[in-house]
Write a protein that holds these residues in place. Structure first.
Motif, short mmCIF file in Angstrom:
data_model
loop_
_atom_site.label_atom_id
_atom_site.label_comp_id
_atom_site.label_asym_id
_atom_site.label_seq_id
_atom_site.Cartn_x
_atom_site.Cartn_y
_atom_site.Cartn_z
N ASP A 1 0.81 -1.22 0.00
CA ASP A 1 0.00 0.00 0.00
C ASP A 1 0.85 1.27 0.00
O ASP A 1 0.31 2.37 -0.11
CB ASP A 1 -0.94 0.00 1.22
CG ASP A 1 -2.14 0.91 1.02
OD1 ASP A 1 -2.50 1.17 -0.15
OD2 ASP A 1 -2.72 1.37 2.02
N ASP A 2 2.17 1.12 0.13
CA ASP A 2 3.06 2.29 0.09
C ASP A 2 3.48 2.66 -1.32
O ASP A 2 3.95 3.77 -1.56
CB ASP A 2 4.33 2.02 0.92
CG ASP A 2 4.03 1.85 2.40
OD1 ASP A 2 3.21 2.63 2.92
OD2 ASP A 2 4.59 0.94 3.03
N PHE A 3 3.31 1.74 -2.27
CA PHE A 3 3.69 2.03 -3.65
C PHE A 3 2.66 2.96 -4.29
O PHE A 3 1.45 2.85 -4.03
CB PHE A 3 3.79 0.75 -4.46
CG PHE A 3 4.97 -0.11 -4.11
CD1 PHE A 3 6.21 0.11 -4.69
CD2 PHE A 3 4.84 -1.15 -3.19
CE1 PHE A 3 7.29 -0.67 -4.38
CE2 PHE A 3 5.93 -1.95 -2.86
CZ PHE A 3 7.17 -1.70 -3.45
N ARG A 4 3.13 3.87 -5.11
CA ARG A 4 2.26 4.78 -5.85
C ARG A 4 2.69 4.81 -7.30
O ARG A 4 3.88 4.91 -7.61
CB ARG A 4 2.34 6.20 -5.27
CG ARG A 4 1.75 6.33 -3.86
CD ARG A 4 0.24 6.14 -3.86
NE ARG A 4 -0.34 6.33 -2.53
CZ ARG A 4 -0.50 5.37 -1.64
NH1 ARG A 4 -0.10 4.14 -1.92
NH2 ARG A 4 -1.05 5.62 -0.47
N PHE A 5 1.69 4.74 -8.21
CA PHE A 5 1.97 4.79 -9.64
C PHE A 5 1.02 5.80 -10.28
O PHE A 5 -0.12 6.01 -9.83
CB PHE A 5 1.79 3.42 -10.27
CG PHE A 5 2.77 2.40 -9.76
CD1 PHE A 5 4.03 2.29 -10.32
CD2 PHE A 5 2.43 1.55 -8.71
CE1 PHE A 5 4.94 1.36 -9.85
CE2 PHE A 5 3.34 0.62 -8.23
CZ PHE A 5 4.60 0.52 -8.80
N ILE B 1 -1.16 -4.14 -6.42
CA ILE B 1 -1.12 -3.09 -7.44
C ILE B 1 -0.53 -3.72 -8.69
O ILE B 1 0.52 -4.37 -8.63
CB ILE B 1 -0.26 -1.89 -7.01
CG1 ILE B 1 -0.75 -1.31 -5.68
CG2 ILE B 1 -0.27 -0.81 -8.09
CD1 ILE B 1 0.14 -0.23 -5.12
N CYS B 2 -1.18 -3.54 -9.82
CA CYS B 2 -0.73 -4.12 -11.08
C CYS B 2 -0.63 -3.04 -12.15
O CYS B 2 -1.49 -2.16 -12.23
CB CYS B 2 -1.68 -5.22 -11.54
SG CYS B 2 -1.72 -6.63 -10.40
N VAL C 1 3.31 -7.05 -11.24
CA VAL C 1 2.44 -7.34 -10.11
C VAL C 1 3.19 -7.09 -8.81
O VAL C 1 4.29 -7.62 -8.61
CB VAL C 1 1.96 -8.81 -10.14
CG1 VAL C 1 1.08 -9.11 -8.93
CG2 VAL C 1 1.21 -9.10 -11.44
N TYR C 2 2.59 -6.27 -7.95
CA TYR C 2 3.05 -6.08 -6.59
C TYR C 2 1.92 -6.53 -5.68
O TYR C 2 0.75 -6.26 -5.95
CB TYR C 2 3.36 -4.60 -6.31
CG TYR C 2 4.44 -4.02 -7.18
CD1 TYR C 2 5.75 -3.90 -6.73
CD2 TYR C 2 4.16 -3.59 -8.48
CE1 TYR C 2 6.74 -3.36 -7.54
CE2 TYR C 2 5.14 -3.06 -9.30
CZ TYR C 2 6.43 -2.95 -8.82
OH TYR C 2 7.42 -2.43 -9.63
N ILE D 1 -6.75 -2.92 -2.32
CA ILE D 1 -6.29 -3.24 -0.97
C ILE D 1 -7.49 -3.69 -0.15
O ILE D 1 -8.47 -2.96 -0.03
CB ILE D 1 -5.62 -2.03 -0.29
CG1 ILE D 1 -4.51 -1.45 -1.18
CG2 ILE D 1 -5.08 -2.43 1.08
CD1 ILE D 1 -3.35 -2.38 -1.43
N TYR D 2 -7.42 -4.88 0.40
CA TYR D 2 -8.56 -5.43 1.11
C TYR D 2 -8.77 -4.77 2.47
O TYR D 2 -7.80 -4.45 3.18
CB TYR D 2 -8.36 -6.94 1.32
CG TYR D 2 -9.01 -7.78 0.25
CD1 TYR D 2 -9.06 -7.34 -1.08
CD2 TYR D 2 -9.57 -9.02 0.54
CE1 TYR D 2 -9.66 -8.11 -2.06
CE2 TYR D 2 -10.16 -9.79 -0.44
CZ TYR D 2 -10.21 -9.33 -1.74
OH TYR D 2 -10.80 -10.08 -2.71
#
Length: 754
Positions: free
Chosen positions: A24-28, A189-190, A200-201, A264-265
């Motif tokens: 959840d820390d990744f941003r695209f 996150i894909c 895929v992360y 994110i669940y």
């Protein structure tokens, strides 16, 4: 291998400072949000999904149903029975019928409210025994019945042996659904690649399983899917199937809208959809001789797999192969069934079938000892395996040190067990609480064993400045696997630990090394590293022996140097630099394949595992007379793990396993009523608190294992699998009340002698 490199975590600074990137820390750029849509039904035929209003809601980009899936609708670890999106039949309340993709999560949630379903409800089957009966409605119409697996052990002549026994003891046991309660929920996150593939992360347990799920559902070659490793906020076995499916759904959405997508669940989604520890209904019958030998055992287990098979066929196999614990029994008849129902599905959880069966086995050992009026320790040691013993599967234990007696003696001495047995209350006394002490022991087959394939790989790449890049296919779930790999490499190469940098691989730059399960990471990864080191040393010695004035075989690697004859030596960084200037690449690929095992499905005979971990734990409890509440005062644990690579981490694993097992034993009970999960958050599902922690002592026994290239085995699962029966035995010794199910609930005892 040395033990000098202890109290070390390569990821400690990044995690305690908050710099570690979880999913959840990744941003695209230009991310869309995705959410799952559940039906609210437990068992129903799905006729139609009405989503026009949802797709027209402001901010909603697309509603995705099974019709949008370009590949397989179903996949799975063993059977292809897990739907990415429901096509025609809802099998449990966690089945996802649609995905809503929107610009914001709020828009997705609002759009989901506008989806309606046309369904015909079907009979709900929740009980394992009922599900097995002929004529019961099928959970999966493509199968002939609801039995997903049947494992057996057939040894000796059980009927004849029972007829010759002096004492027969029969008991039934039950274990519940248990939630993993990892801190970080499932998420992904894909990102579509320009070349048509996808990145895929995800908060997942095994990137390679995830890649297989994504490939199957998207209909893409595996080579076009790259799954990245990064920190995971806990798993305990719970982030394989569900987490892989979350990634597959996110990847599907990303491909369909050609944008990065995040899903994110929430905790509620996670607890409703995610799999749990498999509940067991267990029947044991023991035949005994009056002088204290187990002559025959009949074991019958029903495992409630829920609506999806997941890994139930594998974990029930472990329960089968170890169905009599670490004891010699000449006549055994074991039947273990995995059964499909409409409950939430079940699968891997730390211990993988052993905690359930050990809860029964180790209580049966105390029950039988009492029937025979024999000390429970004497009874265990008299029947326990030793060097050269034959197990119930016909395996001769002659390839490693069989240390069952050693771990029992060690834990007895350290805990003061024999002296404290005299203090057991047995339900009597004038104090406000009763005291009891109990013991349990086990042997656990190391790694996957005959239930699957065991292999691992790694790369060791020495840089021009002498630093070393290590990568392995063993995935880090927070347990410290990366740190253990670094320590092993440093010890085997004789270099400073600071030289080694562990780089987290993706599925595109390291071969699959199997799942991070079965306490196999250190053993298998260490084997691959040792192989790489042998190859790397050969490269280095063949090309540097001239500088060291010796033959290649005479070069010694230690103290951050390469040593030759007559005091000639090369500092490590200089040695590597010379190789680079000579255009010799100090790089090695290592792999390890576990020793072969055998298994006969019809008889349950064979060498089930190539080696075993031996364990024993003692629990001391206090039971309040008024409330019946059980307080664990102290736990003493002794485990022979072959070789402790990082003793602080080993102790941490033991303490964590004890506490997690305590939760299962005393508190945790995920309730399903009519197939609906009743505790959808941690405010209702209770796990142990810091105030529940007992005094804990971990004793590490090291009999280096010749089957392991580094001498090390594993501790993650052995640490948990016997604390529940140790507590149950202690509660009995305190109160006279024997608990045959978990969580242990002691009746109010004040005013009675139980």
């Amino acid at each position: 291998m040395s033990s000098k490199n202890t109290a070390y975590r390569n990821d400690s600074v990044s995690k305690v400072t908050g710099r570690a990137y979880y999913v959840d820390d990744f941003r695209f750029y230009n991310e869309a949000r995705c959410i799952p849509v559940y039906s609210g039904y437990v068992h129903a035929k799905l006729n139609n999904i009405n989503y026009t209003d949802a797709e027209n809601y402001p901010g909603v980009i697309k509603v995705i149903t099974w019709k949008d899936v370009p590949g397989q609708i179903k996949s799975g670890q063993i059977f292809q029975d897990y739907s990415i999106l429901v096509k025609d039949k809802i099998r449990y309340e966690g089945d996802v019928v649609a995905l809503v993709v929107a610009e914001t999560e709020e828009a997705a949630l609002q759009g989901a409210q506008l989806i309606s379903l046309d369904v015909d409800e079907l009979p709900v089957i929740l009980d394992s025994f009922e599900a097995m009966q002929e004529g019961t409605p099928l959970i999966h119409d493509e199968f002939n019945n609801n039995i997903i697996c049947h494992h057996k052990v057939r040894r000796g002549d059980v009927d004849k042996a029972f007829n010759e026994c002096d004492v027969i003891v029969e008991r039934d046991f039950h274990t519940p659904f248990v939630e993993h309660a990892f801190l970080e929920t499932e998420g992904s996150i894909c990102i579509p690649k320009r070349n048509g593939g996808i990145e895929v992360y995800g908060s997942m347990q095994h990137p390679f399983s995830t890649r297989r799920f994504v490939s199957a559902h998207l209909g893409l070659p595996i080579s076009q899917i790259e799954v990245f490793s990064h920190p995971v906020g806990g798993s305990f076995g719970g982030k394989d199937d569900t987490a892989a499916m979350v990634c597959a759904r996110t990847a599907l959405a990303a491909c369909l809208i050609n944008r990065p997508v995040r899903m994110i669940y929430t905790r509620e989604w996670s607890m409703m959809e995610g799999y749990k520890r498999v509940p067991y209904d267990i029947k044991y019958k023991y035949g005994l001789t009056k002088d204290g030998y187990i002559k025959a055992v009949n074991c019958y287990i029903l495992a409630n797999s829920g609506a999806i098979a997941s890994t139930t066929p594998w974990l029930t196999w472990r329960s089968t192969a170890q169905s009599c614990g670490p004891y010699m029994v000449p006549n055994v008849n074991t039947d273990v069934y995995g059964v499909a129902t409409n409950n939430g599905f079940t699968g891997a959880f730390r211990g993988f079938g052993a905690p359930q069966s050990n809860f029964a086995i180790e209580q049966m050992m105390d029950i039988c000892a009492e029937k025979l009026d024999i000390d429970p320790i004497t009874f265990r040691k008299q029947n326990g395996v030793i060097d050269g013993s034959t197990t119930i599967t016909g395996q001769v234990l002659n390839t490693h040190k069989v240390s069952l007696h050693q771990v029992i003696d060690t834990v007895i001495d350290a805990s003061g067990y024999r002296e404290k047995m005299g203090k057991n209350s047995h339900g009597k006394g004038d104090s406000v609480s009763f005291y009891g002490i109990g013991l349990a022991s086990s042997y656990r087959g190391s790694s996957i064993g005959a239930e699957g394939m065991d292999f691992a790989s790694c790369t060791v790449n020495c840089q021009f400045d002498g630093s070393i890049v290590l990568s392995t296919g063993i995935f880090e779930n927070g347990q410290g696997a990366e740190s253990a790999m670094n320590i092993m490499l440093a010890d085997l190469l004789g270099v400073k630990l600071e030289r080694i940098f562990y780089t987290t691989p993706s599925t595109s730059n390291i071969p699959d090394s199997g799942t991070t399960v079965a306490s196999r990471g250190t053993l298998m990864g260490g084997g691959a590293i040792k192989d790489a080191v042998i190859k790397l040393k050969d490269i280095m010695t063949q090309n540097l022996s001239d500088k060291l004035r010796c033959l290649p075989r005479e070069v010694v690697f230690k103290d951050d140097h390469l040593w030759g004859r007559d005091g000639y030596k090369l500092p490590w960084d200089e040695a590597v630099r010379i190789l680079h200037t000579r255009k010799v690449f100090p790089f090695a690929f290592g792999y390890f394949q576990a020793p072969s095992v055998t298994w006969d499905e019809e008889t349950g005979q064979g060498d089930a595992y190539f080696t075993y971990v031996y364990s024993s734990q003692v629990a001391e409890v206090e039971v309040d007379k008024k409330s019946g509440k059980v307080k664990v005062l102290k736990v003493t644990a002794a485990h022979d793990i072959g070789k402790a690579i990082n003793k602080d981490m080993v102790e941490g694993q033991i303490f964590g396993g004890i506490v997690q097992g305590m939760g299962m034993a005393l508190i945790e009970d995920l309730t399903m009523i009519d197939g609906h999960v009743q505790q959808l958050n941690l405010n209702k599902y209770k796990i142990p608190k810091s105030t529940d922690m007992p005094d804990m002592e971990a004793i590490i026994i090291e009999n280096q294992d010749p089957n392991s290239p580094t001498g090390a085995k594993g501790i993650g699962e052995p640490a948990l699998e016997i604390i529940a029966p140790a507590i149950a035995n202690a509660v009995y010794n305190a109160t006279g009340y024997r608990s045959y199910s978990m969580p242990i609930k002691v009746p109010i005892l004040e005013g009675s002698n139980t």
